[in-house]
Structure formats: C-alpha cells, structure tokens
Design a protein around this motif. Structure first.
Motif, PDB file in Angstrom:
ATOM      1  N   ASP A  38       0.672  -1.104   0.065  1.00 30.08           N
ATOM      2  CA  ASP A  38       0.198   0.277   0.256  1.00 30.08           C
ATOM      3  C   ASP A  38       0.614   1.633   0.157  1.00 30.08           C
ATOM      4  O   ASP A  38      -0.119   2.442  -0.352  1.00 30.08           O
ATOM      5  CB  ASP A  38      -0.907  -0.183   1.183  1.00 30.08           C
ATOM      6  CG  ASP A  38      -2.372   1.255   1.336  1.00 30.08           C
ATOM      7  OD1 ASP A  38      -2.696   1.107   0.212  1.00 30.08           O
ATOM      8  OD2 ASP A  38      -2.981   1.083   2.143  1.00 30.08           O
ATOM      9  N   GLU A  47      -3.038   4.324  -9.706  1.00 29.58           N
ATOM     10  CA  GLU A  47      -3.839   4.251  -8.469  1.00 29.58           C
ATOM     11  C   GLU A  47      -4.487   6.443  -9.244  1.00 29.58           C
ATOM     12  O   GLU A  47      -5.592   5.859  -9.323  1.00 29.58           O
ATOM     13  CB  GLU A  47      -4.293   3.998  -7.183  1.00 29.58           C
ATOM     14  CG  GLU A  47      -4.372   2.941  -6.611  1.00 29.58           C
ATOM     15  CD  GLU A  47      -3.834   2.653  -5.392  1.00 29.58           C
ATOM     16  OE1 GLU A  47      -4.076   1.174  -5.248  1.00 29.58           O
ATOM     17  OE2 GLU A  47      -3.577   3.133  -4.386  1.00 29.58           O
ATOM     18  N   ARG A  51      -8.385   7.248 -10.479  1.00 23.86           N
ATOM     19  CA  ARG A  51      -8.868   7.736  -9.819  1.00 23.86           C
ATOM     20  C   ARG A  51      -9.028   9.035 -10.431  1.00 23.86           C
ATOM     21  O   ARG A  51     -10.482   9.382 -11.006  1.00 23.86           O
ATOM     22  CB  ARG A  51      -8.550   8.346  -8.833  1.00 23.86           C
ATOM     23  CG  ARG A  51      -9.832   8.461  -8.420  1.00 23.86           C
ATOM     24  CD  ARG A  51      -9.351   8.962  -5.947  1.00 23.86           C
ATOM     25  NE  ARG A  51      -8.468   6.960  -6.017  1.00 23.86           N
ATOM     26  CZ  ARG A  51      -7.345   7.165  -5.661  1.00 23.86           C
ATOM     27  NH1 ARG A  51      -6.273   7.697  -6.120  1.00 23.86           N
ATOM     28  NH2 ARG A  51      -7.104   6.319  -5.288  1.00 23.86           N
ATOM     29  N   GLY A 117     -12.973   2.618 -11.554  1.00 24.56           N
ATOM     30  CA  GLY A 117     -13.078   2.399 -10.258  1.00 24.56           C
ATOM     31  C   GLY A 117     -12.348   1.051  -9.338  1.00 24.56           C
ATOM     32  O   GLY A 117     -11.758   1.005  -8.434  1.00 24.56           O
ATOM     33  N   VAL A 118     -12.769   0.335 -10.114  1.00 30.41           N
ATOM     34  CA  VAL A 118     -12.365  -1.705  -9.757  1.00 30.41           C
ATOM     35  C   VAL A 118     -10.886  -1.097  -9.986  1.00 30.41           C
ATOM     36  O   VAL A 118     -10.249  -1.833  -9.024  1.00 30.41           O
ATOM     37  CB  VAL A 118     -12.819  -2.523 -10.644  1.00 30.41           C
ATOM     38  CG1 VAL A 118     -11.876  -3.797 -10.814  1.00 30.41           C
ATOM     39  CG2 VAL A 118     -14.508  -2.738 -10.247  1.00 30.41           C
ATOM     40  N   SER A 120      -8.584   1.481  -9.796  1.00 27.20           N
ATOM     41  CA  SER A 120      -8.200   2.060  -9.012  1.00 27.20           C
ATOM     42  C   SER A 120      -8.044   1.378  -8.137  1.00 27.20           C
ATOM     43  O   SER A 120      -7.200   2.200  -6.935  1.00 27.20           O
ATOM     44  CB  SER A 120      -8.665   3.495  -8.977  1.00 27.20           C
ATOM     45  OG  SER A 120      -9.758   3.535  -8.726  1.00 27.20           O
ATOM     46  N   VAL A 121      -8.919   0.531  -7.146  1.00 21.44           N
ATOM     47  CA  VAL A 121      -9.126  -0.175  -5.375  1.00 21.44           C
ATOM     48  C   VAL A 121      -8.290  -1.377  -6.408  1.00 21.44           C
ATOM     49  O   VAL A 121      -7.651  -1.914  -4.868  1.00 21.44           O
ATOM     50  CB  VAL A 121     -10.578  -0.347  -5.672  1.00 21.44           C
ATOM     51  CG1 VAL A 121     -10.252  -1.637  -3.765  1.00 21.44           C
ATOM     52  CG2 VAL A 121     -11.155   0.580  -5.450  1.00 21.44           C
TER      53      VAL A 121
END
Length: 278
Positions: A38, A47, A51, A117-118, A120-121
């Motif tokens: 992370d 990411e 986004r 969105g998927v 970016s996560v």
C-alpha cells in the motif's frame, strides 16, 4: 582434468554462488514490497491516474443522465385537439431515437466508470500478488535445479508484469495521455456544453400564482420551452451524439488502449533483452 578446467571450476562455482545470493536478496526485497504494497509509490501514482479517469467519466455520466431525463420528460408532453375528432398526440416523440442513443452512451460511460473504479482499488492488491509471485520465482531459481528453472522463469515474468510493468504502464499513460487527447477533449466538450447549456430542466421554473389563467400560461410556456429544446436537440443531434461517442472513445483510449500498448512494448523489450542475454 586440465589445468584450465581446474582453474575455471572455482570461478564457475563463485559465479553460481553470487547468482544464488542475488536471487535470494531479490526474493527478500520482493517479499518486503508485497508486505508494504500500500506504500508503493509506483502503485499509488497508477491508482491516482485511474481515479482521475473515473472522476472525469463520472462528470460525463451525470451530464448524460440529466440530458436523458429531460428528453424522457419532453416525450411525455401531450397536445390535445377537438377540431374534427377528439384525441391527443405526443409530438416530441421524435426525440426518442436521440434519447435511446444518449441512454446507450450513458450505459457505456457507466460501465467504464465502474471498471476504472475497480482498477483504482485493485491496483495495490494486484501489485502485492505480483511481488509474491516474483519472490517465489526468485526463490525457486536460487535453488539452482534445472527442473525448476522453467517454472521459476515463468513465475518471475508473470509476477514482474503484475508488480512493475502494469502500474508503470498506467503511470506512463498518465504522463502522455492528456497531451495526446487534450485537443479532441476540448473540442468535443465545447460542443456538448454548448448544446446542453440549453437543457436547463424546463420543469424547474417557478409556478406562477394567480389562478387558472396563470396556470394555463405556465403550461403553455412549458410546452414552448420543450418545443424549443426539441428543435435545438434535433437539429444538432448528429453533432451531439458524435461528441459523446468521441468522449467515450477518449476514455477507452486512456484506460485500455494506451496502457496495453505500453505494457506490450515493455514486455516485448524485456523479453528481447532476456533472450539476447541467454
């Protein structure tokens, strides 16, 4: 055994030991990167790019759905008549093909928005899996057994692609996508804003007070505004739909086409270098 062979044997053993040590060190670094996925700056920038595409597509989706709602409301207006026979008609039904097209484009933008969105996560977890596979491949290669070299090489390539090449492709796309598409984006958004500026939800105006006469004048005014809206949208329908499709194409290019091209170029380059070294 000749003298030259005896001298080369320790050198080969030293080289093999250094190679195993380097692979073990690389496996340890990959495990650390997987544990702290992370905090990976490369993944975080990838990411951020995904986004930003999601935010831009959300704005376009809201515009499309607002236009879709206004077109749907306009089609429900009925005009009655009793000169010869009693009845009513819906003259603004001619907007239905435009409404259907706008709805389909909105569906495409929504699917793209969800996909972004998927991405970016999922970018960070996918990177962690990639580093784990890379660590496993390096660990197998460090054992030095011939039967494990093939699986170790495949795991290393696949893990490196997920951990490094995939986020790198999105980071590079973020650097070059906007300059490549900015002119087309500005041109088509100017057309969309010019057309949708006239779509200000005719039903949102204040209702006049003053009884039946005022209510009738208000209803007639609503019909006139909807008719003006229908005229403007119908005369510029091709231009409007073409601009929305172009915006959707820009999103597809920024999210799929350009990153895949960069990913393929990185993969092909590294494979060529690896084969030449072998």
């Amino acid at each position: 055994m000749t003298r030259r062979t005896r001298e080369a044997a320790p050198t080969a053993e030293a080289g093999g030991a250094f190679r195993r040590l380097a692979l073990a060190l690389l496996a340890g670094l990959a495990l650390i990167a997987a544990a702290y996925y992370d905090s990976n700056p490369l993944t975080r920038r990838a990411e951020g790019y995904a986004r930003s595409v999601a935010v831009a597509s959300a704005g376009v989706y809201v515009t499309l759905r607002t236009l879709n709602a206004v077109l749907s409301a306009a089609q429900e207006i009925e005009v009655g008549g009793s000169m010869v026979v009693s009845g009513s008609a819906q003259p603004l039904k001619l907007l239905e093909p435009i409404d259907d097209t706008v709805e389909r484009v909105a569906g495409g933008v929504f699917a793209l928005m969800v996909t972004t969105g998927v991405l970016s996560v999922a970018m960070a977890p996918v990177g962690a899996v990639g580093f784990g596979l890379l660590a496993l491949g390096c660990g197998l290669a460090a054992l030095g057994r011939g039967a494990l070299r093939g699986p170790a090489r495949r795991l290393g390539w696949y893990g490196g692609a997920l951990a490094v090449m995939l986020p790198l492709a999105f980071v590079l796309s973020g650097l070059i996508a906007d300059p490549m598409t900015q002119a087309a984006w500005d041109r088509n958004m100017a057309v969309i804003e010019d057309i949708t500026a006239q779509v200000d939800d005719p039903a949102s105006g204040a209702v006049e007070a003053g009884g039946l006469g005022a209510g009738l004048r208000s209803a007639l005014g609503e019909i006139e505004r909807y008719q003006e809206l229908a005229r403007n949208l119908y005369t510029r329908a091709d231009e409007m739909v073409g601009s929305f499709v172009a915006i959707l194409a820009i999103f597809v290019f920024k999210l799929f086409v350009l990153p895949l091209l960069i990913l393929g170029a990185c993969w092909g380059t590294l494979r060529s270098v690896a084969r030449s070294d072998t």
